[in-house]
Structures are given as structure tokens and as C-alpha cells.
Design an enzyme around this catalytic site. Structure first.
Site, PDB file in Angstrom:
ATOM      1  N   GLY A  24       0.941  -0.676  -0.181  1.00  0.00           N
ATOM      2  CA  GLY A  24      -0.353   0.190   0.383  1.00  0.00           C
ATOM      3  C   GLY A  24       0.606   0.954  -0.175  1.00  0.00           C
ATOM      4  CB  VAL A  29       2.815  -6.335   4.765  1.00  0.00           C
ATOM      5  CG1 VAL A  29       3.385  -7.335   5.446  1.00  0.00           C
ATOM      6  CG2 VAL A  29       2.078  -5.519   5.305  1.00  0.00           C
ATOM      7  CG  ASP A 143      -5.403   4.929   7.486  1.00  0.00           C
ATOM      8  OD1 ASP A 143      -6.221   5.046   7.298  1.00  0.00           O
ATOM      9  OD2 ASP A 143      -4.508   4.353   6.773  1.00  0.00           O
TER      10      ASP A 143
END
Length: 472
Positions: A24, A29, A143
Site C-alpha cells: 500500500g 508486507v 486510519d
């Protein structure tokens, strides 16, 4: 991707990469093997902007360290993904986390549609507990959204990604950082630059609405439209929320002081059949704005609303005067709206100045617009700069546009990497934009594939674009 950072590469002499799990705006990851303890972990490679200043590079490193510090404070909580280690590989920080077997709530919604009221209740209870622990530790997440909620195969629900989180002791890193996050789940006051615990609760309310209804309530075809919807729009009460209706609607109140506190929200969740239960407004500093701040935002909101009404009636001069008043009050949203109006009436040079001022203050729609303006003017270097700034704020759509810059430079490999990352991420708006890009270049089969993926996730513009493609 670096030649080193592939499956089999060992981070810090200890963590061997196995496979990429996702990426992202803030990082990539990986699943990795901790060769010291012989267990699998998740490691997050923090993405650093290319061709940025040393100051901005240092800010990204500081943000990564802050994410680790904030999450480490909460690593023992059963509803928060814990941080195990932080490793520096040259100038790139990596965060080592507990590996969670499962999928995100976003993936669940994209593949299976709305969740049941019982499932949403489980998510709500877990997230309220996680946020209570974070807020008690002085950390505001900033977020909360379906992509940052993990549904483990063992039934656990966990909050992850503290990359935008703020602790009350943190120093402000940059002005632009104040509005990092996903606009469609963001509280109205966050767009004004204030990140308080009440904003996390609003984002939870929008997330729960999306979970039970299967649609993100404030998502629009453009970021500009999404921002307007968050600031001024209303949505119908969720039809599928059942007994969660009072909790969701009260969490989504646009006035932060009228949202329930976490204890009140937990009580409301436990007693959700009592429709008359109303949490009392909170007057604490951590959950409300100062009188002066509320008054300032209220004045700006009135100016923007009046300007919008004038524009609807075709009274452009009057709308411009009101937008100038709001922009002179240093409101970034007003700067962006004013620049857009000036651009439409042909005042390009002045529009670009306002876009730049808004972008430098962190308004991401202006970053995207400046990228387009530079691209149209043939300034590929500046276009790439603004698109990277836009990606740096977590917007996958920017990768589609940055890929067009790489293609214009003949850098096909870099473009392919970005296109692949967009497909892997699954953001429906970015997939639609990718389909448009491929359709315009004659790649109808590739366009059909990504349109279909976006349409399956419920994005109506992608469905319409798919129907307009020639039939096979």
C-alpha cells in the site's frame, strides 16, 4: 523491487523473506521466517519516496520508527497486531510483526459482500477494545478502515497498521502528514487537520456501515467528490444494521463532541436493543475541539456551503469570492475548490498557485491535479514528483498515473511493477483507472480483467465500463 528483496533474501541476518502478502501507500508486507526462533512472522518494508529531499526521506524513517513505537506500546493487547522487532537495512526501516493467518475485512467484503449483524457486532466489540487501549496509551490511530482490520482464522479480530498513528508526545513531522489516510473513512475534522480520539470512532462507524451495507457510504467517483461527501454529505441510515443502527449512526455524527465515548459505545453495543439509549456529549479536551477551533471550522464550512449553492445556480463570481475568503483562512480544502473553479474558467496560472499551496499543506487532491497538469505540459519529472507525493499519502490510484510517466520515459519494467501492485491491492477506483488506461492503449483483454475485478467488488462505474467493452 530490488534484486535483493525477493523470496529467499535474509533481512538483518535473521528474517528470510518467503512471499509478499500485500502493499500500500506506506509499505510492503512480507511473510518471513525468523531463523533464530524458527517461526513465521510478518515484516513490513517501509516504502521511501524516490527522488525526494533528504528531509522528506528522514520524515518517512521517523514515521516508521513512530509506527513501531506506537504499536509496541500496545503489543500485548489481544485485538492489536503486536510489533516484535525493528530492523534497519541501510536507509530502509523494516518492522517485524506477529504473523496473523486470515484476511482483512476489506478482502472479506470484496469477495463476500456484506457481513451479518452478528459478524459486525464481533468486529465492533474488538475494535472498541483495541481503540480503548490505544487511546488510554495516548495513541490515536487515525486510519481505521476495513483494510486495517484483520479477521484471523482463529476468530480473532485485530487492528493493524499504526503508520499514521499519533501519540500525544509525538512531535509533528510535517504539515502534509495531518491528512494522511483514506478520505472515505475519515472524520470531517481530520480533513481540517485535527486527529483526535473522536475521529477514530467516526472512522469505526463508517467502517461498520460499509460492513453491514456492503458499500462505502462516502466513496464517490472522484477524490474531490469523496471529500465533499465527507464534509457536507448525508447518507441514509443503514438498512441492514439491525440492532447496530443506533451505534453506527451515533458514531457517524459529524460533530465530534456528539459522538459516544468508548465506554458509552460499549454500553450501547451491549444494550443495543434499547433504542432510547443516548450517550451524553463529552467535554474533555481529548474528545472535543476548542470553542475557537469549532467556530473557525463552522465559519469555513458555511463559506464553502454558500459557495457550492452559488455554483449550482451558475453564480460563479459570487462563489469565487466566498472561496477566496475561506482560502485566505488557510483552509486547504477551500484552496483546492478555489483552484478548481479558477482552472475551469481558464485562469490556469493562478489555479496552479493555489493547487501548489494546498498540496504543500497536505491536500492530496491538489497533488494529483498538479501531477496531471505537469503531465499534460510534458514535464515528466514534476509529474512523477507529485504522483509520488500522492502515493506517499496512501493513494493506490497514484500508482496508475506514475506508471504512465514510466511508460512515457520508456521504463516498461517500472510501469509493469506498478500495474501489478495495483492489481494485487484490489482498490476498486484504482482498478477502474487501470482498466481505462489499458483500454486507451488497445489492451482490451487486460482492461476487461481489471474492470471485472472492480465490478465484482461492487464499483458501479467499473461495471458500466465493462458493459461498454466489445463483447468477446
Amino acid at each position: 523491487m530490488s534484486a535483493l528483496k525477493r523470496p529467499g533474501w535474509v533481512l538483518g541476518g535473521r528474517y528470510r523473506l518467503i512471499e509478499k502478502l500485500g502493499s500500500g501507500g506506506f509499505g510492503t508486507v512480507w511473510k518471513a521466517r525468523d531463523e533464530r526462533w524458527q517461526v513465521d512472522v510478518a515484516v513490513k518494508e517501509v516504502l521511501l519516496p524516490q527522488a525526494e529531499s533528504s528531509t522528506e526521506h528522514a520524515e518517512r524513517v521517523a514515521r516508521a520508527e513512530r509506527e513501531a513505537r506506537n504499536a509496541a506500546r500496545l503489543s500485548d493487547h489481544p485485538n492489536i497486531v503486536g510489533v516484535l522487532d525493528v530492523v534497519a537495512d541501510g536507509a530502509t526501516p523494516w518492522i517485524v510483526m506477529r504473523l496473523v493467518s486470515g484476511r482483512s475485512l476489506k478482502q472479506r467484503l470484496d469477495s463476500g459482500g456484506p457481513v451479518t449483524v452478528a459478524e459486525a457486532t464481533t468486529v465492533a466489540a474488538a475494535l472498541l477494545q483495541a481503540l480503548r487501549a490505544a487511546h488510554n496509551a495516548g495513541v490515536v490511530h487515525r486510519d481505521v478502515k476495513p483494510g486495517n482490520i484483520l479477521l484471523a482464522t482463529d476468530g480473532q479480530v485485530l487492528l493493524t497498521d499504526f503508520g499514521t498513528a499519533r501519540h500525544h508526545s509525538d512531535h509533528t513531522l510535517t504539515a502534509k502528514e495531518t491528512i494522511i489516510g483514506s478520505f472515505e473513512y475519515m472524520a470531517p475534522e481530520r480533513i481540517d487537520g485535527e486527529g483526535t480520539p473522536a475521529g477514530d470512532l467516526y472512522s469505526l462507524g463508517v467502517t461498520l456501515y460499509h460492513a453491514v451495507e456492503g458499500v462505502s457510504p462516502f466513496r464517490r467517483d472522484t477524490i474531490h467528490g469523496t471529500m465533499k461527501a465527507v464534509m457536507f454529505g448525508t447518507v441514509p441510515p443503514p438498512a441492514r444494521a439491525g440492532q447496530l443502527l443506533p451505534l453506527i449512526t451515533q458514531l457517524m455524527d459529524k460533530q465530534p463532541e456528539r459522538r459516544p465515548s468508548i465506554p458509552d459505545a460499549l454500553t450501547l453495543l451491549a444494550c443495543r436493543t434499547r433504542q432510547d439509549l443516548k450517550p451524553k456529549p463529552k467535554a474533555s479536551q481529548s474528545n472535543s475541539r476548542s470553542h475557537g477551533a469549532r467556530r473557525g471550522r463552522g465559519e469555513i464550512g458555511q463559506l464553502l456551503a454558500r459557495a457550492r449553492d452559488h455554483q449550482k445556480r451558475g453564480e460563479i463570481r459570487e462563489a469565487e469570492q466566498l472561496l477566496r475568503q475561506a482560502a485566505e483562512m488557510k483552509d486547504t480544502l477551500a484552496m483546492s475548490f478555489l483552484a478548481r473553479l479558477l482552472e475551469k474558467r481558464g485562469a490556469r496560472a493562478e489555479a496552479e498557485r493555489w493547487y501548489r499551496q494546498a498540496a504543500e499543506s497536505g491536500e492530496t487532491l491538489s497533488m494529483l491535479t498538479l501531477g496531471h497538469m505537469c503531465m499534460n505540459a510534458g514535464d515528466l519529472t514534476r509529474a512523477a514528483y507529485w504522483y509520488r507525493r500522492y502515493i506517499d499519502h496512501g493513494h493506490i490510484l497514484g500508482k496508475v498515473h506514475l506508471a504512465t510517466v514510466h511508460e512515457a520515459r520508456g521504463e516498461k519494467d517500472q510501469a509493469r511493477i506498478l500495474y501489478r501492485e495495483v492489481e494485487q491491492d484490489g482498490d476498486v477506483v484504482a482498478l477502474k483507472a487501470l482498466g481505462d488506461q489499458w483500454k486507451s492503449s488497445g489492451r482490451s483483454d487486460a482492461a476487461r480483467r481489471v474492470y471485472h475485478k472492480s465490478a465484482q467488488a461492487g464499483y458501479a462505474p467499473a461495471k458500466a465500463a465493462l458493459e461498454r467493452l466489445p463483447r468477446l
